[in-house]
Design a protein around this motif. Structure first.
Motif, mmCIF file in Angstrom:
data_model
loop_
_atom_site.group_PDB
_atom_site.id
_atom_site.type_symbol
_atom_site.label_atom_id
_atom_site.label_comp_id
_atom_site.label_asym_id
_atom_site.label_seq_id
_atom_site.Cartn_x
_atom_site.Cartn_y
_atom_site.Cartn_z
ATOM 1 N N GLU A 1 31.704 13.076 -68.521
ATOM 2 C CA GLU A 1 30.945 14.091 -69.476
ATOM 3 C C GLU A 1 30.018 14.932 -68.700
ATOM 4 O O GLU A 1 29.402 14.199 -67.595
ATOM 5 C CB GLU A 1 29.944 13.314 -70.304
ATOM 6 C CG GLU A 1 30.758 12.515 -71.350
ATOM 7 C CD GLU A 1 31.489 13.433 -72.423
ATOM 8 O OE1 GLU A 1 30.972 14.462 -72.672
ATOM 9 O OE2 GLU A 1 32.471 13.235 -73.017
ATOM 10 N N PHE A 2 30.095 16.255 -68.601
ATOM 11 C CA PHE A 2 29.020 17.182 -68.156
ATOM 12 C C PHE A 2 28.203 17.859 -68.871
ATOM 13 O O PHE A 2 28.871 18.334 -70.130
ATOM 14 C CB PHE A 2 30.135 17.965 -67.041
ATOM 15 C CG PHE A 2 31.006 17.299 -65.996
ATOM 16 C CD1 PHE A 2 30.244 17.034 -65.018
ATOM 17 C CD2 PHE A 2 31.915 16.924 -66.293
ATOM 18 C CE1 PHE A 2 30.931 16.437 -63.860
ATOM 19 C CE2 PHE A 2 32.840 16.312 -65.474
ATOM 20 C CZ PHE A 2 32.259 16.119 -63.959
ATOM 21 N N GLU B 1 24.514 23.019 -67.080
ATOM 22 C CA GLU B 1 24.092 22.663 -65.793
ATOM 23 C C GLU B 1 25.146 23.182 -64.651
ATOM 24 O O GLU B 1 24.906 23.181 -63.458
ATOM 25 C CB GLU B 1 23.631 21.295 -65.408
ATOM 26 C CG GLU B 1 22.521 20.844 -66.359
ATOM 27 C CD GLU B 1 21.384 21.400 -66.106
ATOM 28 O OE1 GLU B 1 20.949 21.450 -64.901
ATOM 29 O OE2 GLU B 1 20.375 21.479 -66.905
ATOM 30 N N LEU B 2 26.057 23.323 -65.124
ATOM 31 C CA LEU B 2 27.204 23.790 -64.193
ATOM 32 C C LEU B 2 27.054 25.322 -63.549
ATOM 33 O O LEU B 2 26.691 26.212 -64.249
ATOM 34 C CB LEU B 2 28.820 23.514 -64.644
ATOM 35 C CG LEU B 2 29.165 22.177 -65.002
ATOM 36 C CD1 LEU B 2 30.360 22.068 -65.630
ATOM 37 C CD2 LEU B 2 29.089 21.324 -63.853
ATOM 38 N N ALA B 3 27.444 25.408 -62.454
ATOM 39 C CA ALA B 3 27.390 26.872 -61.979
ATOM 40 C C ALA B 3 28.632 27.597 -61.939
ATOM 41 O O ALA B 3 29.621 27.715 -61.099
ATOM 42 C CB ALA B 3 26.972 26.863 -60.146
ATOM 43 N N ALA C 1 32.654 20.366 -60.880
ATOM 44 C CA ALA C 1 32.135 19.549 -61.687
ATOM 45 C C ALA C 1 32.234 17.970 -61.035
ATOM 46 O O ALA C 1 33.254 17.600 -61.293
ATOM 47 C CB ALA C 1 32.644 19.650 -63.274
ATOM 48 N N GLY C 2 31.247 17.996 -60.022
ATOM 49 C CA GLY C 2 31.715 16.823 -59.351
ATOM 50 C C GLY C 2 33.049 16.739 -58.305
ATOM 51 O O GLY C 2 33.074 17.880 -57.501
ATOM 52 N N MET D 1 36.343 22.894 -72.733
ATOM 53 C CA MET D 1 36.217 22.952 -71.206
ATOM 54 C C MET D 1 37.335 21.993 -70.630
ATOM 55 O O MET D 1 37.657 20.812 -70.934
ATOM 56 C CB MET D 1 34.951 22.395 -70.618
ATOM 57 C CG MET D 1 34.621 22.509 -69.301
ATOM 58 S SD MET D 1 33.041 22.000 -68.901
ATOM 59 C CE MET D 1 32.930 20.180 -69.411
ATOM 60 N N ILE D 2 38.102 22.421 -69.876
ATOM 61 C CA ILE D 2 39.390 21.873 -69.320
ATOM 62 C C ILE D 2 39.051 21.357 -67.893
ATOM 63 O O ILE D 2 38.413 22.096 -66.990
ATOM 64 C CB ILE D 2 40.590 22.433 -69.357
ATOM 65 C CG1 ILE D 2 40.974 22.903 -70.662
ATOM 66 C CG2 ILE D 2 41.868 21.813 -68.624
ATOM 67 C CD1 ILE D 2 42.085 23.965 -70.798
#
Length: 70
Positions: free
Chosen positions: A5-6, A10-12, A30-31, A46-47
């Motif tokens: 889960e993200f 918060e992702l760029a 994402a990590g 989101m894939i």
């Protein structure tokens, strides 16, 4: 395999400078994965791809493997 889960806010996220009229995808680290989403529907699905999967796609695109789709 469990999907991590993200918090997508918060992702760029990045979009191609060649995107025309918002018809594009956005990508974000994402990590250890790469997240991909539609730029017009940022809250939709989101894939997630591994970095190796995403690298294979980018290399194929650079080599012209998908040119017939544009």
């Amino acid at each position: 395999m469990t999907t991590p889960e993200f918090d997508r806010t918060e992702l760029a996220w990045r979009i191609s400078s060649r995107s025309l009229g918002g018809n594009c995808v956005e990508v974000a680290p994402a990590g250890s994965l790469i997240a991909v989403r539609h730029s017009r529907r940022p809250d939709a699905e989101m894939i997630l791809y591994t970095r190796a999967e995403f690298a294979a796609f980018v290399e194929g695109a650079k080599a012209g493997e998908f040119d017939d789709l544009t």
